[in-house]
Design an enzyme around this catalytic site. Structure first.
Site, PDB file in Angstrom:
ATOM      1  CD1 TRP A 149      -0.276  -1.749   3.020  1.00 62.54           C
ATOM      2  CD2 TRP A 149       0.708   0.227   3.312  1.00 62.54           C
ATOM      3  NE1 TRP A 149       0.539  -1.853   4.127  1.00 62.54           N
ATOM      4  CE2 TRP A 149       1.145  -0.651   4.338  1.00 62.54           C
ATOM      5  CE3 TRP A 149       1.202   1.539   3.303  1.00 62.54           C
ATOM      6  CZ2 TRP A 149       2.057  -0.260   5.324  1.00 62.54           C
ATOM      7  CZ3 TRP A 149       2.114   1.915   4.294  1.00 62.54           C
ATOM      8  CH2 TRP A 149       2.519   1.015   5.289  1.00 62.54           C
ATOM      9  CG  ASN A 150       5.115   1.167   0.502  1.00 62.58           C
ATOM     10  OD1 ASN A 150       4.668   0.321  -0.273  1.00 62.58           O
ATOM     11  ND2 ASN A 150       6.393   1.217   0.828  1.00 62.58           N
ATOM     12  CE  LYS A 173      -2.986  -9.577  -2.412  1.00 63.75           C
ATOM     13  NZ  LYS A 173      -3.551  -8.345  -1.810  1.00 63.75           N
ATOM     14  CD  GLU A 176      -6.538  -7.053  -1.175  1.00 62.79           C
ATOM     15  OE1 GLU A 176      -5.649  -7.033  -0.301  1.00 62.79           O
ATOM     16  OE2 GLU A 176      -6.399  -7.612  -2.279  1.00 62.79           O
ATOM     17  N   GLY A 226       6.887  -6.187  -0.118  1.00 59.68           N
ATOM     18  CA  GLY A 226       6.217  -6.101   1.181  1.00 59.68           C
ATOM     19  C   GLY A 226       7.170  -6.474   2.291  1.00 59.68           C
ATOM     20  CB  SER A 227       6.593  -7.366   5.794  1.00 55.69           C
ATOM     21  OG  SER A 227       5.723  -8.452   5.688  1.00 55.69           O
ATOM     22  CD  GLU A 248      11.382  -3.517  -2.722  1.00 60.37           C
ATOM     23  OE1 GLU A 248      11.916  -3.493  -1.583  1.00 60.37           O
ATOM     24  OE2 GLU A 248      10.454  -2.781  -3.053  1.00 60.37           O
ATOM     25  CG  LEU A 249      11.401  -9.470   0.842  1.00 60.52           C
ATOM     26  CD1 LEU A 249      11.928 -10.755   1.452  1.00 60.52           C
ATOM     27  CD2 LEU A 249       9.910  -9.579   0.565  1.00 60.52           C
ATOM     28  CB  CYS A 282      11.189  -0.686   1.247  1.00 62.95           C
ATOM     29  SG  CYS A 282      11.254  -0.292  -0.493  1.00 62.95           S
ATOM     30  CD  GLU A 379      10.913  -2.025   6.710  1.00 64.03           C
ATOM     31  OE1 GLU A 379      10.447  -3.176   6.773  1.00 64.03           O
ATOM     32  OE2 GLU A 379      11.067  -1.409   5.645  1.00 64.03           O
ATOM     33  CD  GLU A 456       9.761  -4.958  -8.581  1.00 58.32           C
ATOM     34  OE1 GLU A 456       9.622  -4.105  -7.702  1.00 58.32           O
ATOM     35  OE2 GLU A 456       8.837  -5.593  -9.076  1.00 58.32           O
TER      36      GLU A 456
HETATM   37  P1  NAD Z   1       2.125  -7.167   6.434  1.00 57.08           P
HETATM   38  O1  NAD Z   1       3.432  -7.796   6.657  1.00 57.08           O
HETATM   39  O2  NAD Z   1       0.916  -7.875   6.934  1.00 57.08           O
HETATM   40  O3  NAD Z   1       1.846  -6.913   4.877  1.00 57.08           O
HETATM   41  C1  NAD Z   1       2.771  -6.320   4.009  1.00 57.08           C
HETATM   42  C2  NAD Z   1       2.133  -6.324   2.612  1.00 57.08           C
HETATM   43  O4  NAD Z   1       1.980  -7.647   2.146  1.00 57.08           O
HETATM   44  C3  NAD Z   1       0.728  -5.737   2.565  1.00 57.08           C
HETATM   45  O5  NAD Z   1       0.606  -4.981   1.391  1.00 57.08           O
HETATM   46  C4  NAD Z   1      -0.213  -6.921   2.499  1.00 57.08           C
HETATM   47  O6  NAD Z   1      -1.383  -6.651   1.738  1.00 57.08           O
HETATM   48  C5  NAD Z   1       0.620  -7.955   1.812  1.00 57.08           C
HETATM   49  N1  NAD Z   1       0.362  -9.300   2.275  1.00 57.08           N
HETATM   50  C6  NAD Z   1       0.210  -9.714   3.548  1.00 57.08           C
HETATM   51  N2  NAD Z   1       0.049 -11.046   3.600  1.00 57.08           N
HETATM   52  C7  NAD Z   1       0.106 -11.488   2.320  1.00 57.08           C
HETATM   53  C8  NAD Z   1       0.025 -12.757   1.708  1.00 57.08           C
HETATM   54  N3  NAD Z   1      -0.115 -13.875   2.422  1.00 57.08           N
HETATM   55  N4  NAD Z   1       0.108 -12.830   0.362  1.00 57.08           N
HETATM   56  C9  NAD Z   1       0.303 -11.719  -0.390  1.00 57.08           C
HETATM   57  N5  NAD Z   1       0.395 -10.485   0.129  1.00 57.08           N
HETATM   58  C10 NAD Z   1       0.300 -10.369   1.468  1.00 57.08           C
HETATM   59  O7  NAD Z   1       2.222  -5.770   7.107  1.00 57.08           O
HETATM   60  P2  NAD Z   1       1.609  -4.346   6.923  1.00 57.08           P
HETATM   61  O8  NAD Z   1       1.049  -3.937   8.216  1.00 57.08           O
HETATM   62  O9  NAD Z   1       0.701  -4.192   5.741  1.00 57.08           O
HETATM   63  O10 NAD Z   1       2.942  -3.569   6.626  1.00 57.08           O
HETATM   64  C11 NAD Z   1       3.879  -3.476   7.687  1.00 57.08           C
HETATM   65  C12 NAD Z   1       5.248  -3.883   7.315  1.00 57.08           C
HETATM   66  O11 NAD Z   1       5.364  -4.337   5.992  1.00 57.08           O
HETATM   67  C13 NAD Z   1       6.153  -2.686   7.412  1.00 57.08           C
HETATM   68  O12 NAD Z   1       6.715  -2.615   8.698  1.00 57.08           O
HETATM   69  C14 NAD Z   1       7.179  -2.938   6.394  1.00 57.08           C
HETATM   70  O13 NAD Z   1       8.238  -3.654   6.984  1.00 57.08           O
HETATM   71  C15 NAD Z   1       6.567  -3.871   5.419  1.00 57.08           C
HETATM   72  N6  NAD Z   1       6.262  -3.255   4.138  1.00 57.08           N
HETATM   73  C16 NAD Z   1       7.280  -3.183   3.238  1.00 57.08           C
HETATM   74  C17 NAD Z   1       7.048  -2.603   2.016  1.00 57.08           C
HETATM   75  C18 NAD Z   1       8.133  -2.485   1.000  1.00 57.08           C
HETATM   76  O14 NAD Z   1       8.060  -1.604   0.139  1.00 57.08           O
HETATM   77  N7  NAD Z   1       9.140  -3.361   0.993  1.00 57.08           N
HETATM   78  C19 NAD Z   1       5.787  -2.113   1.713  1.00 57.08           C
HETATM   79  C20 NAD Z   1       4.764  -2.205   2.655  1.00 57.08           C
HETATM   80  C21 NAD Z   1       5.021  -2.799   3.863  1.00 57.08           C
END
Ligand code: NAD
Length: 483
Positions: A149-150, A173, A176, A226-227, A248-249, A282, A379, A456
């Site tokens: 979402w960022n 995907k 949401e 994502g995370s 890309e974590l 990130c 983080e 990427e």
């Molecule tokens: P989260 O770890 O639950 O989710 C991170 C992202 O992954 C969200 O966009 C979520 O929709 C997606 N996601 C979660 N479970 C998934 C699954 N099983 N399959 C596919 N996608 C899934 O945490 P959050 O509260 O949304 O974000 C918090 C942490 O996530 C932050 O502290 C940061 O470390 C990390 N984050 C990193 C980036 C990045 O650009 N690398 C972006 C957003 C969040």
């Protein structure tokens, strides 16, 4: 009210009884729209569409792919204000940042469109005269791409652009929590003429969607931003089918400030980078190690500039930092600040979530933060700048490299020798010296260690969607010719 729904094989996926999830404006907590959550039947339709789409797209010439992508670029540029406004509403970042992100999404797509025609193979020198040996680069197949979402425009655009340039079909995907921006990005590609089934969009319960798509034999590659926690889960699923992955974590970027810089100028520059997107980036600079000679001046100037930032609803003119994207971040950021203070860090400014609606959090600076505070290893993903002094360069580099993360790292110095030595020693996928722009369309964006693998952007971003095929062919020699 805005509305988002899955888009499969060129049309809306419709079924009675699909669950709806609210989309919330982080600036006031109000519901601004809804997103329709897909079910397993819909995901199977998306997989079938992506399989068909791949057959169409891989046979479409790279020049034609590039033309269609370039038309999408034109549409994204025409629509950037409207898309940016939607992004601010659902994600919170200031409007100028949001519009800039759509423009960057267009720039990345354009670069990759041009690169589509350059997926060269090789002709080898054969060991015998009658054999021709060719190395071909082919699209890997349908790709499942998961976005956070960022950066609701840039992340989907990067993933779509790399895949489409290579000749792959996509099931995207998005988050949401920010579905409307991604809907508009996909719409631009569809309007530009991407054939039905080549680009499919699904929204749903994240773990159900990823488990379903990654388990399918149709999907040949996954790409996730994502995370680190979620990345590891998806990698475990991908391993079952030996599927390629770009990950890309998370990151926790150190900034090493040497004592030969102007601490006031360096601090002002750092504030602009730190509080972009309220620190939810990130590659955000997140651990400031400042050499003792300039430490106090750097902290004072940083605090001064941070206090001067205008925080508010991103749609209001002049606002420099919006709210956090969701309530989870507000809670997580507060908990990190409280822990740092309990560990002995000094709270220089901010540090307390405001009363009132929305998920705001003030720019926060912590000095003299001990390495034992959670914020030095977790983080922060928020508007917090923890700082600590160092004496010898080796000490700063050791602390910078001590975490399992390795995404971005920053160095500020006037010395070429120090810059080169630090860039060499830092364990990171991206290093920036004396500025903070690590992401451009031509540069590979990605990390090492637990920050992920693959890139990427750049030629690496196209390569990520290609597989290698070696073809060796005996050509008609004299013995096979008639007569
Ligand atoms: P989260 O770890 O639950 O989710 C991170 C992202 O992954 C969200 O966009 C979520 O929709 C997606 N996601 C979660 N479970 C998934 C699954 N099983 N399959 C596919 N996608 C899934 O945490 P959050 O509260 O949304 O974000 C918090 C942490 O996530 C932050 O502290 C940061 O470390 C990390 N984050 C990193 C980036 C990045 O650009 N690398 C972006 C957003 C969040």
């Amino acid at each position: 009210m805005e509305y988002a729904y899955s888009y499969i094989a060129g049309r809306r996926y419709q079924r009675d009884g699909l669950a709806l999830a609210p989309v919330v404006n982080p600036a006031d907590g109000e519901t601004i729209g809804q997103v329709e959550m897909i079910d397993a039947t819909g995901l199977d339709e998306a997989l079938a569409a992506a399989a068909d789409g791949f057959e169409t797209w891989r046979k479409t010439s790279p020049y034609e792919r590039a033309r269609i992508m370039q038309d999408a670029v034109t549409l994204l540029r025409e629509r950037k204000e409207a898309i940016g406004r939607l992004m601010t509403l659902e994600q919170g970042k200031p409007l100028a940042e949001a519009i800039g992100e759509v423009a960057t999404a267009a720039d990345n797509t354009e670069w990759m469109a041009q690169e589509a025609t350059r997926a060269y193979g090789r002709l080898l020198s054969p060991r015998t005269f009658d054999v021709m040996q060719v190395v071909k680069r082919e699209p890997i197949g349908p790709v499942a791409s998961f976005c956070p979402w960022n950066f609701p425009a840039l992340t989907p655009a990067r993933k779509i652009a790399g895949a489409l340039a290579a000749g792959c079909s996509v099931i995207l995907k998005p988050s949401e929590e920010t579905p409307f921006t991604a809907r508009e990005i996909v719409q631009a590609f569809i309007d530009a003429g991407v054939p039905a089934g080549v680009l499919n969009l699904v929204y749903g319960q994240a773990s159900d969607v990823s488990a379903h798509l990654i388990a399918s034999p149709v999907v040949r590659k996954i790409s996730f931003t994502g995370s680190t926690r979620v990345g590891k889960e998806l990698l475990a699923l991908a391993a079952q089918g030996v599927k390629r992955a770009t990950m890309e974590l998370g990151g926790h970027a150190p900034v090493i400030v040497f004592d030969d810089v102007d601490p006031v100028a360096a601090a002002r520059q750092a504030v602009a980078a730190k509080f972009r997107n309220a620190g939810q980036v990130c590659t955000s600079p997140t651990r400031f190690y400042v050499q003792r000679g300039v430490y106090r001046d750097f902290v004072a100037a940083f605090v001064d500039a941070a206090r001067g930032l205008r925080v508010g609803n991103g749609l209001e003119p002049g606002v420099q930092m919006g709210p956090l994207a969701n309530r989870r971040r507000q809670d997580a950021v507060q908990s990190l600040v409280d822990d740092a203070v309990a560990c002995g860090a000094k709270l220089e400014c901010g540090g307390q979530r405001p009363q009132g609606p929305g998920f705001f959090y003030p720019p926060t600076v912590l000095s003299d933060v001990p390495e034992t505070a959670r914020i030095m290893s977790e983080e922060p993903f928020g508007p917090i700048a923890p700082m600590a002094p160092f004496d010898a360069p080796d000490e700063a580099l050791a602390r910078a490299n001590a975490l399992p993360y390795g995404l971005a790292a920053y160095v500020l110095t006037r010395s070429l020798a120090r810059a080169s030595a630090a860039a060499d020693a830092l364990q990171a996928g991206m290093v920036a010296v004396n500025h903070y722009t690590v992401s451009t369309p031509a540069s590979p964006f990605g990390g090492v260690k637990e920050s992920g693998y693959g890139s990427e952007g750049g030629i690496e971003g196209l390569d990520a969607y290609l597989v290698t095929k070696s073809v060796t062919q005996r050509v008609a020699g004299a013995d096979l010719l008639p007569g």
